[in-house]
Design an enzyme around this catalytic site. Sequence first.
Site, PDB file in Angstrom:
ATOM      1  N   ASP A  35       0.835  -1.193   0.000  1.00 57.75           N
ATOM      2  CA  ASP A  35       0.000   0.000   0.000  1.00 57.75           C
ATOM      3  C   ASP A  35       0.876   1.252   0.000  1.00 57.75           C
ATOM      4  O   ASP A  35       2.012   1.204   0.460  1.00 57.75           O
ATOM      5  CB  ASP A  35      -0.860  -0.056   1.274  1.00 57.75           C
ATOM      6  N   HIS A  52       3.010   3.765  -8.863  1.00 59.33           N
ATOM      7  CA  HIS A  52       2.870   2.358  -9.255  1.00 59.33           C
ATOM      8  C   HIS A  52       4.153   1.848  -9.905  1.00 59.33           C
ATOM      9  O   HIS A  52       4.585   0.727  -9.680  1.00 59.33           O
ATOM     10  CB  HIS A  52       1.702   2.188 -10.232  1.00 59.33           C
ATOM     11  N   SER A  80      -6.681  -5.778  -6.579  1.00 63.70           N
ATOM     12  CA  SER A  80      -7.819  -6.444  -5.944  1.00 63.70           C
ATOM     13  C   SER A  80      -9.038  -6.422  -6.852  1.00 63.70           C
ATOM     14  O   SER A  80      -9.088  -5.643  -7.823  1.00 63.70           O
ATOM     15  CB  SER A  80      -8.158  -5.748  -4.624  1.00 63.70           C
ATOM     16  N   LEU A 146      12.089 -20.051  -5.190  1.00 65.01           N
ATOM     17  CA  LEU A 146      11.018 -19.214  -4.647  1.00 65.01           C
ATOM     18  C   LEU A 146       9.772 -19.237  -5.538  1.00 65.01           C
ATOM     19  O   LEU A 146       9.870 -19.105  -6.758  1.00 65.01           O
ATOM     20  CB  LEU A 146      11.516 -17.765  -4.533  1.00 65.01           C
ATOM     21  N   ARG A 209      -5.615  -2.810   8.240  1.00 62.81           N
ATOM     22  CA  ARG A 209      -6.765  -3.638   7.828  1.00 62.81           C
ATOM     23  C   ARG A 209      -6.293  -4.786   6.951  1.00 62.81           C
ATOM     24  O   ARG A 209      -5.189  -4.753   6.421  1.00 62.81           O
ATOM     25  CB  ARG A 209      -7.733  -2.788   6.975  1.00 62.81           C
TER      26      ARG A 209
HETATM   27  C1  V07 Z   1       1.684  -3.684  -9.972  1.00 65.41           C
HETATM   28  C2  V07 Z   1       3.370  -2.320  -8.683  1.00 65.41           C
HETATM   29  C3  V07 Z   1       3.535  -2.847  -7.297  1.00 65.41           C
HETATM   30  C4  V07 Z   1       2.688  -2.153  -6.276  1.00 65.41           C
HETATM   31  C5  V07 Z   1       1.234  -2.479  -6.372  1.00 65.41           C
HETATM   32  C6  V07 Z   1       0.411  -1.815  -7.443  1.00 65.41           C
HETATM   33  C7  V07 Z   1       1.071  -1.564  -8.770  1.00 65.41           C
HETATM   34  C8  V07 Z   1       4.234  -6.052 -10.446  1.00 65.41           C
HETATM   35  C9  V07 Z   1       3.197  -6.676 -11.116  1.00 65.41           C
HETATM   36  C10 V07 Z   1       3.220  -7.985 -11.739  1.00 65.41           C
HETATM   37  C11 V07 Z   1       2.079  -8.775 -11.780  1.00 65.41           C
HETATM   38  C12 V07 Z   1       2.105 -10.038 -12.349  1.00 65.41           C
HETATM   39  C13 V07 Z   1       3.275 -10.511 -12.865  1.00 65.41           C
HETATM   40  C14 V07 Z   1       4.417  -9.762 -12.855  1.00 65.41           C
HETATM   41  C15 V07 Z   1       4.396  -8.493 -12.286  1.00 65.41           C
HETATM   42  C16 V07 Z   1       2.123  -5.793 -11.010  1.00 65.41           C
HETATM   43  C17 V07 Z   1       0.013  -4.928 -11.195  1.00 65.41           C
HETATM   44  C18 V07 Z   1       0.381  -3.804 -10.465  1.00 65.41           C
HETATM   45  C19 V07 Z   1      -1.382  -5.056 -11.708  1.00 65.41           C
HETATM   46  F1  V07 Z   1       3.315 -11.742 -13.419  1.00 65.41           F
HETATM   47  N1  V07 Z   1       3.848  -4.891  -9.949  1.00 65.41           N
HETATM   48  N2  V07 Z   1       2.552  -4.704 -10.293  1.00 65.41           N
HETATM   49  N3  V07 Z   1       0.868  -5.915 -11.471  1.00 65.41           N
HETATM   50  N4  V07 Z   1       2.042  -2.563  -9.216  1.00 65.41           N
END
Ligand code: V07
Length: 256
Positions: A35, A52, A80, A146, A209
């Site tokens: 968060d 992000h 989410s 991992l 939360r």
């Molecule tokens: C997202 C960056 C991290 C903080 C949270 C919100 C934004 C990595 C992925 C990801 C997801 C699947 C995957 C490889 C990388 C990701 C979303 C948002 C939707 F196989 N960071 N990140 N996916 N954020």
Amino acid sequence: MIKRFQAWLQQKEQSSKPQELTRDNVPEHVAIIMDGNGRWAKHRGLPRVAGHHNGMKAVKRVTIAANDMGIKVLTMYVFSTENWKRPKDEVDFLMKLPQEFLAIELDELIEKNVQVRMMGYREDLPEHTLRALEEAERKTKHNTGLILNFALNYGSQREIVESVRHIAREVEAGRLNVDDIEEATIHSHLLSNGLPDPDLLIRTSGELRLSNFMLWQLAYSELWFTDIYWPDFNEQHLREAVIEYQRRSRRYGGLQ
Ligand code: V07
């Protein structure tokens, strides 16, 4: 009496010393609610998407650190089932992050024997997102290091509802008796099926939360909260959380 006081004092000094991480008793499964990306950006006068993007760099950092520490499963809550309510531009940006992350990092993850997985409702994802994810899953499914488990379009209440529906259908079809439904029955129908439950949950950015995250699986987990915004989270913060986890389990060990 004085001896007892000295022993008490010594014990007290020991427990207030900054502890070192020990290789035994590393949590097997660490789950993170990441968060504070938007707030991190706001503080810097940057657009939310910059938060992000920097959050994605923290994902890489923490994955490598978790792997080096001997953690077996790292679950990261990246999107989410409620996040679709955000502005369309932001959702579109977020849905490009998996493929961007994988384009840059997948080779190194393969080299480090990491297995990439996704836990969430796949049918609602844009095709380009799903394609990148499933390719990564396919290319890493035999890796034995991992498990990097992305909770993407994940929501725990929906997960429990779908698990119950599935079980009800098995009853309806006569394959299962109502009296044979137990905790393990629900557990094995959840999206996390096959993974151990998290030993440690980390949530960044000061919110206290669970936000519909792994409600069933977190029943016995240690919870660790920090005010650090996710894009600032680093190896040292992960170590702090794991040291605290180890301190708590040592204490409980002493009482038993
Ligand atoms: C997202 C960056 C991290 C903080 C949270 C919100 C934004 C990595 C992925 C990801 C997801 C699947 C995957 C490889 C990388 C990701 C979303 C948002 C939707 F196989 N960071 N990140 N996916 N954020």
